[in-house]
Design an enzyme around this catalytic site. Sequence first.
Site, mmCIF file in Angstrom:
data_model
loop_
_atom_site.group_PDB
_atom_site.id
_atom_site.type_symbol
_atom_site.label_atom_id
_atom_site.label_comp_id
_atom_site.label_asym_id
_atom_site.label_seq_id
_atom_site.Cartn_x
_atom_site.Cartn_y
_atom_site.Cartn_z
ATOM 1 C CG ASN A 52 26.623 24.212 23.996
ATOM 2 O OD1 ASN A 52 27.765 24.646 23.988
ATOM 3 N ND2 ASN A 52 25.753 24.457 24.981
ATOM 4 C CB SER B 279 18.587 25.752 22.658
ATOM 5 O OG SER B 279 18.568 25.961 24.056
ATOM 6 C CB SER C 85 21.390 29.033 25.482
ATOM 7 O OG SER C 85 21.949 27.911 26.127
ATOM 8 C CD GLU C 86 26.417 28.993 27.080
ATOM 9 O OE1 GLU C 86 26.727 30.139 26.703
ATOM 10 O OE2 GLU C 86 26.169 28.713 28.268
ATOM 11 C CG HIS D 135 29.650 23.942 27.100
ATOM 12 N ND1 HIS D 135 30.343 23.912 28.285
ATOM 13 C CD2 HIS D 135 28.374 24.290 27.426
ATOM 14 C CE1 HIS D 135 29.527 24.220 29.295
ATOM 15 N NE2 HIS D 135 28.323 24.450 28.795
ATOM 16 C CG HIS E 161 27.226 20.952 31.930
ATOM 17 N ND1 HIS E 161 25.984 21.342 32.386
ATOM 18 C CD2 HIS E 161 27.656 21.963 31.140
ATOM 19 C CE1 HIS E 161 25.672 22.542 31.873
ATOM 20 N NE2 HIS E 161 26.672 22.931 31.114
ATOM 21 C CE1 TYR F 129 52.420 12.085 29.873
ATOM 22 C CE2 TYR F 129 52.484 11.009 32.010
ATOM 23 C CZ TYR F 129 52.352 10.929 30.640
ATOM 24 O OH TYR F 129 52.156 9.713 30.032
ATOM 25 C CG HIS G 181 28.659 26.642 32.913
ATOM 26 N ND1 HIS G 181 28.095 27.728 32.280
ATOM 27 C CD2 HIS G 181 28.238 25.561 32.211
ATOM 28 C CE1 HIS G 181 27.353 27.327 31.266
ATOM 29 N NE2 HIS G 181 27.423 26.012 31.196
ATOM 30 C CE1 TYR H 130 52.696 7.664 24.092
ATOM 31 C CE2 TYR H 130 50.578 8.207 23.118
ATOM 32 C CZ TYR H 130 51.357 7.381 23.899
ATOM 33 O OH TYR H 130 50.796 6.295 24.490
HETATM 34 P P1 13P Z 1 21.840 24.509 25.172
HETATM 35 O O1 13P Z 1 20.948 23.282 25.244
HETATM 36 O O2 13P Z 1 21.050 25.755 24.876
HETATM 37 O O3 13P Z 1 22.998 24.274 24.251
HETATM 38 O O4 13P Z 1 22.416 24.791 26.634
HETATM 39 C C1 13P Z 1 23.121 23.825 27.353
HETATM 40 C C2 13P Z 1 24.195 24.424 28.199
HETATM 41 O O5 13P Z 1 25.012 23.662 28.686
HETATM 42 C C3 13P Z 1 24.266 25.877 28.427
HETATM 43 O O6 13P Z 1 25.495 26.241 28.977
#
Ligand code: 13P
Length: 216
Positions: A29, A43, A73-74, A92, A94, A113, A154, A208
């Site tokens: 997100n 979401s 959801s976050e 955020h 993954h 570094y 996560h 830099y």
């Molecule tokens: P959302 O689609 O609700 O943003 O959730 C994705 C997610 O990575 C939750 O940690």
Amino acid sequence: MRLEQQRREVVEACRSLSRSGLVVGTAGNVSIRVDDLVAISPSGVDYEAMSPRDVGIHDLDGNVVDAVLAPSSELALHLAVYGSSDHTAVVHTHAPASTALSTIVDEVPASHYYSALFGGVIRVAPYATFGTRQLADNVATALRDRSAALMGNHGAVLAGAALPKVMNLVPYLEYVCDVALRAMATGARVRVLDDAEIAEVGRLLAGYGQQPTGQD
Ligand code: 13P
């Protein structure tokens, strides 16, 4: 439409993460803060189908200001970062190497570094269930004085002063984690850089590349 430009930026960032393989499906997100308002991705919406209208606007308490869909959801995590720092953009992911490393260390070994790009040793926020207040608190604590943290079992979170800057850092974090993972996977002792060297590189990286000459 309120914060139309920011809503567009959020959609573009989500698509870029997806196309780069740094999120899978609708994971991850993105949000931008403007004064007391936050534009955040909805979401569970497919990134290629997402439109700027789907990006909701909330206040800093999470109340809806202008949104047609449920927010990420976050949302609490993003608000916790804004409430505990000067950051005005949060991403955020993954990303695979970041996520894998988050399952085996409490902080990212400074084996490259580029670790200095994030304000010091990158911490791993202890695991908590996604979308919970506990996860939001853990992440805000791990991000203190940093522009990146891993989220245990996560993913990763990055924050900064503007979304393009944060998005530029995303692949660097994944690279640093990938290098650490590959080095650790050999089983050999991994040499790490000490805090003084990381601080020195941090100073150097701030200047830099091409700097404004004053004649632009
Ligand atoms: P959302 O689609 O609700 O943003 O959730 C994705 C997610 O990575 C939750 O940690």
